[in-house]
Design a protein around this motif. Sequence first.
Motif, PDB file in Angstrom:
ATOM      1  N   ASP A 178       0.865  -1.184   0.000  1.00 31.68           N
ATOM      2  CA  ASP A 178       0.000   0.000   0.000  1.00 31.68           C
ATOM      3  C   ASP A 178       0.899   1.230   0.000  1.00 31.68           C
ATOM      4  O   ASP A 178       1.660   1.442   0.952  1.00 31.68           O
ATOM      5  CB  ASP A 178      -0.906   0.003   1.234  1.00 31.68           C
ATOM      6  CG  ASP A 178      -1.756   1.266   1.311  1.00 31.68           C
ATOM      7  OD1 ASP A 178      -2.609   1.455   0.432  1.00 31.68           O
ATOM      8  OD2 ASP A 178      -1.547   2.068   2.255  1.00 31.68           O
ATOM      9  N   GLU A 262      -2.279  -1.831  -5.565  1.00 28.82           N
ATOM     10  CA  GLU A 262      -3.524  -1.172  -5.937  1.00 28.82           C
ATOM     11  C   GLU A 262      -3.310  -0.417  -7.246  1.00 28.82           C
ATOM     12  O   GLU A 262      -2.311   0.285  -7.405  1.00 28.82           O
ATOM     13  CB  GLU A 262      -3.958  -0.212  -4.833  1.00 28.82           C
ATOM     14  CG  GLU A 262      -5.355   0.359  -5.030  1.00 28.82           C
ATOM     15  CD  GLU A 262      -5.809   1.203  -3.847  1.00 28.82           C
ATOM     16  OE1 GLU A 262      -6.948   1.708  -3.897  1.00 28.82           O
ATOM     17  OE2 GLU A 262      -5.035   1.359  -2.879  1.00 28.82           O
ATOM     18  N   ASP A 263      -4.241  -0.577  -8.184  1.00 28.00           N
ATOM     19  CA  ASP A 263      -4.157   0.106  -9.479  1.00 28.00           C
ATOM     20  C   ASP A 263      -4.654   1.533  -9.309  1.00 28.00           C
ATOM     21  O   ASP A 263      -5.820   1.841  -9.513  1.00 28.00           O
ATOM     22  CB  ASP A 263      -4.998  -0.646 -10.515  1.00 28.00           C
ATOM     23  CG  ASP A 263      -4.725  -0.162 -11.924  1.00 28.00           C
ATOM     24  OD1 ASP A 263      -3.747   0.593 -12.116  1.00 28.00           O
ATOM     25  OD2 ASP A 263      -5.491  -0.515 -12.845  1.00 28.00           O
ATOM     26  N   LEU A 264      -3.742   2.427  -8.910  1.00 28.48           N
ATOM     27  CA  LEU A 264      -4.117   3.791  -8.531  1.00 28.48           C
ATOM     28  C   LEU A 264      -4.390   4.685  -9.738  1.00 28.48           C
ATOM     29  O   LEU A 264      -3.759   4.547 -10.778  1.00 28.48           O
ATOM     30  CB  LEU A 264      -3.005   4.425  -7.691  1.00 28.48           C
ATOM     31  CG  LEU A 264      -2.725   3.766  -6.336  1.00 28.48           C
ATOM     32  CD1 LEU A 264      -1.448   4.342  -5.745  1.00 28.48           C
ATOM     33  CD2 LEU A 264      -3.885   3.986  -5.393  1.00 28.48           C
ATOM     34  N   LYS A 304      -2.972  -6.660  -9.718  1.00 32.57           N
ATOM     35  CA  LYS A 304      -3.467  -5.307  -9.492  1.00 32.57           C
ATOM     36  C   LYS A 304      -4.908  -5.355  -9.001  1.00 32.57           C
ATOM     37  O   LYS A 304      -5.763  -5.959  -9.639  1.00 32.57           O
ATOM     38  CB  LYS A 304      -3.376  -4.477 -10.771  1.00 32.57           C
ATOM     39  CG  LYS A 304      -1.954  -4.137 -11.186  1.00 32.57           C
ATOM     40  CD  LYS A 304      -1.958  -3.224 -12.387  1.00 32.57           C
ATOM     41  CE  LYS A 304      -0.539  -2.852 -12.812  1.00 32.57           C
ATOM     42  NZ  LYS A 304      -0.522  -1.950 -13.985  1.00 32.57           N
ATOM     43  N   VAL A 305      -5.156  -4.686  -7.863  1.00 30.30           N
ATOM     44  CA  VAL A 305      -6.496  -4.598  -7.291  1.00 30.30           C
ATOM     45  C   VAL A 305      -7.147  -3.325  -7.799  1.00 30.30           C
ATOM     46  O   VAL A 305      -6.491  -2.289  -7.938  1.00 30.30           O
ATOM     47  CB  VAL A 305      -6.435  -4.609  -5.747  1.00 30.30           C
ATOM     48  CG1 VAL A 305      -7.817  -4.400  -5.136  1.00 30.30           C
ATOM     49  CG2 VAL A 305      -5.838  -5.924  -5.262  1.00 30.30           C
ATOM     50  N   THR A 307      -8.999   0.160  -8.546  1.00 32.46           N
ATOM     51  CA  THR A 307      -8.816   1.477  -7.926  1.00 32.46           C
ATOM     52  C   THR A 307      -9.858   1.751  -6.846  1.00 32.46           C
ATOM     53  O   THR A 307      -9.556   2.383  -5.827  1.00 32.46           O
ATOM     54  CB  THR A 307      -8.910   2.575  -9.010  1.00 32.46           C
ATOM     55  OG1 THR A 307      -8.014   2.253 -10.066  1.00 32.46           O
ATOM     56  CG2 THR A 307      -8.571   3.937  -8.441  1.00 32.46           C
ATOM     57  N   SER A 311      -9.666  -0.259   0.410  1.00 35.32           N
ATOM     58  CA  SER A 311      -8.673  -0.967   1.234  1.00 35.32           C
ATOM     59  C   SER A 311      -8.463  -0.323   2.598  1.00 35.32           C
ATOM     60  O   SER A 311      -8.255  -1.021   3.595  1.00 35.32           O
ATOM     61  CB  SER A 311      -7.341  -1.046   0.479  1.00 35.32           C
ATOM     62  OG  SER A 311      -6.897   0.245   0.136  1.00 35.32           O
ATOM     63  N   LEU A 351      -5.629  -5.437   0.946  1.00 37.74           N
ATOM     64  CA  LEU A 351      -5.171  -5.677  -0.426  1.00 37.74           C
ATOM     65  C   LEU A 351      -4.680  -7.116  -0.576  1.00 37.74           C
ATOM     66  O   LEU A 351      -4.908  -7.757  -1.607  1.00 37.74           O
ATOM     67  CB  LEU A 351      -4.043  -4.705  -0.784  1.00 37.74           C
ATOM     68  CG  LEU A 351      -4.440  -3.239  -1.037  1.00 37.74           C
ATOM     69  CD1 LEU A 351      -3.199  -2.369  -1.179  1.00 37.74           C
ATOM     70  CD2 LEU A 351      -5.298  -3.113  -2.285  1.00 37.74           C
TER      71      LEU A 351
END
Length: 387
Positions: A178, A262-264, A304-305, A307, A311, A351
């Motif tokens: 994260d 995380e897919d920011l 990738k989680v 957006t 979380s 995540l």
Amino acid sequence: MLYVYRFRLYPKEGQIEFLNRQIGHCRFVYNKLLEIAKKDYEVEGKKWNYYEYKKLLPKLKEEFSFLKEANSQSLQEAVRWLDRAFKNFFKGLAKFPKFKSKKRTNSISIPQHFRIEGNKVKIPKLKKPIRFIKHREIKGKIKSITITKTPTGKFYLNILVDREIEPLPKENKIVAIDVGLTHFCTISNGEKIEKPKHLIESEKRLKKLQRHLSRKEVGSKRFLRLKKRIAKLHEKIKNQRDDFLHKLSRKIIGDNQAVIVEDLNIKGMIKNSRLAKHIADASWRRFIQYLEYKAKLYGRELIKVDTFFPSSKLCSKCGYKNDGLKLSDREWTCPLCKTKHDRDINAALNLLKEGLTRLKRVVGVDRPELMPVEGAMAPCEAGSPSL
């Protein structure tokens, strides 16, 4: 996979003049075709077409005789760069193409008729080869080369190769990461990586140089000297940042068989004027890109989680969602299970859970060979761990 090796070039005085001319020719073609394309669209409504505008190269050579000095394939590559810029614009990935400036980083691409022998590279229309520092061996089939000139006047040789994947020995560990602003990132095993703050630490010196620059006459010798000093400082900050990101991403990929991130939406986040500078300095996007290509190169998995996965707001123990959580809240207590959470560690644990769920869905098995790092699933009942 395609991989790029980057080496520092050391051209001699005559070679520097030759490279500057070649880069200038490619920049001229790029800007000229962009100018023509803009006029065609404004007057006739004609849209960009790569093959049509590529046919204009012979006419440009007749009109501007100095273009005959350039390598014809490099000029064709300049048209290809413009085509890529237009395609990214049409896809919504970038803004409308801008004219290339002589003051910024410029490149020349050479797809064929070059030769690399030891620590020297031979390029078309230049009699003597150029020396470069070959600090590592080139693995894979060489596809093309690009020579880049930075604002500080340095030249770099970029060699594109088709390289075989080199899997590392298998690990049975999996972690989630994260990213944040108080720390660069938090790993699901409880480890927090401090933020290096390269730009923030050099900001005072940078502002001082820029104030001095504003007092100098534009184009004078002192103006140009100061401008080069500012460019060198920017380059130093970039190199420090890249060095940190490369070392960290290599360590994480080397120690774990799978990594969850995380897919920011960095583009959206950077619109916040209060946080934009800190987000840009952290270079989260580049960090994830480094993790991605290193995972592919070394036979690891990067998950990738989405957006919009909450979380930070979910309790990693019972799953309660805290909708009232603010960005300033670094710790919070779950009203259901009474677990005290460190915000960043809790987000990394969530995540990890979500990534494991997605991994099971994709593969269709429980993946017993992949296990979370020891102690990672334990809640932070005593608050932040001592690191």
